[in-house]
Design a protein around this motif. Structure first.
Motif, PDB file in Angstrom:
ATOM      1  N   LEU A   1      39.270  33.889  33.279  1.00  0.00           N
ATOM      2  CA  LEU A   1      40.246  34.927  32.939  1.00  0.00           C
ATOM      3  C   LEU A   1      39.858  35.651  31.645  1.00  0.00           C
ATOM      4  N   GLN A   2      39.257  34.937  30.714  1.00  0.00           N
ATOM      5  CA  GLN A   2      38.838  35.545  29.451  1.00  0.00           C
ATOM      6  C   GLN A   2      37.613  36.435  29.623  1.00  0.00           C
ATOM      7  N   LYS A   3      36.904  36.269  30.721  1.00  0.00           N
ATOM      8  CA  LYS A   3      35.732  37.105  31.012  1.00  0.00           C
ATOM      9  C   LYS A   3      36.127  38.397  31.719  1.00  0.00           C
ATOM     10  N   ASN A   4      37.421  38.641  31.836  1.00  0.00           N
ATOM     11  CA  ASN A   4      37.919  39.811  32.572  1.00  0.00           C
ATOM     12  C   ASN A   4      37.406  39.822  34.002  1.00  0.00           C
ATOM     13  N   ASN A   5      37.386  38.665  34.602  1.00  0.00           N
ATOM     14  CA  ASN A   5      36.967  38.511  35.989  1.00  0.00           C
ATOM     15  C   ASN A   5      37.867  39.375  36.879  1.00  0.00           C
ATOM     16  N   PRO A   6      37.308  40.202  37.733  1.00  0.00           N
ATOM     17  CA  PRO A   6      38.120  41.091  38.570  1.00  0.00           C
ATOM     18  C   PRO A   6      38.873  40.368  39.695  1.00  0.00           C
ATOM     19  N   ALA A   7      38.556  39.113  39.955  1.00  0.00           N
ATOM     20  CA  ALA A   7      39.233  38.370  41.016  1.00  0.00           C
ATOM     21  C   ALA A   7      40.683  38.095  40.619  1.00  0.00           C
ATOM     22  N   THR A   8      41.503  37.821  41.602  1.00  0.00           N
ATOM     23  CA  THR A   8      42.898  37.482  41.310  1.00  0.00           C
ATOM     24  C   THR A   8      42.965  36.081  40.704  1.00  0.00           C
ATOM     25  N   ILE A   9      44.071  35.801  40.050  1.00  0.00           N
ATOM     26  CA  ILE A   9      44.260  34.472  39.463  1.00  0.00           C
ATOM     27  C   ILE A   9      44.143  33.413  40.555  1.00  0.00           C
ATOM     28  N   LEU A  10      44.776  33.660  41.685  1.00  0.00           N
ATOM     29  CA  LEU A  10      44.745  32.683  42.771  1.00  0.00           C
ATOM     30  C   LEU A  10      43.325  32.473  43.285  1.00  0.00           C
TER      31      LEU A  10
END
Length: 107
Positions: A58-67
Motif C-alpha cells: 500500500l505504501q508503494k502506491n500499488n494500483p491493485a485494490t486492497i482486497l
C-alpha cells in the motif's frame, strides 16, 4: 527466517503442519520457536507477516485494490483480512490508507 525468506506466509491456507513439513522440524518444536521468538501464536504470527506485506504494498502506491493485495499475501477472505488488520494495526485498512494519503500530502 524460512517463512520470510521464501514468502511462505503468502500460501493461503498455510498450516503449522505445512511449515513443519517444509522445515523438517516437528510441529511442537516449530510452534514453541514461533511463540518464543515472536511472542505470538502461529496464526497471529503469520497474519502479522501478511499485514506487514500488505502495508508495504500500500505504501508503494500499488494500483491493485486492497482486497487483491490482501489475497496475494495469503488471506483467503475479506472478513478475515479486515479482522486481522484491525487486530494488528489498531485501525481498519481504509483508515490506514487515509492516514497514508494525509502523510503524503503533508510531505
Amino acid at each position: 527466517q524460512l517463512i520470510r525468506q521464501h514468502n511462505l506466509f503468502q500460501q493461503e491456507r498455510l498450516s503449522l503442519r505445512d511449515l513443519a513439513t517444509h522445515s523438517g522440524l516437528q510441529e511442537k518444536t516449530l510452534s514453541w520457536a514461533i511463540n518464543q521468538g515472536s511472542g505470538k501464536n502461529f496464526n497471529d504470527y503469520i497474519n502479522q507477516l501478511r499485514i506487514d506485506a500488505v502495508c508495504d504494498e500500500l505504501q508503494k502506491n500499488n494500483p491493485a485494490t486492497i482486497l487483491d493485495i490482501a489475497l496475494a499475501q495469503g488471506f483467503s477472505a475479506k472478513s478475515t483480512f479486515n479482522t486481522a488488520f484491525k487486530k494488528h494495526k489498531g485501525l481498519t485498512p481504509s483508515q490506514f490508507i487515509k492516514n497514508l494519503a494525509q502523510k503524503s500530502t503533508e510531505s
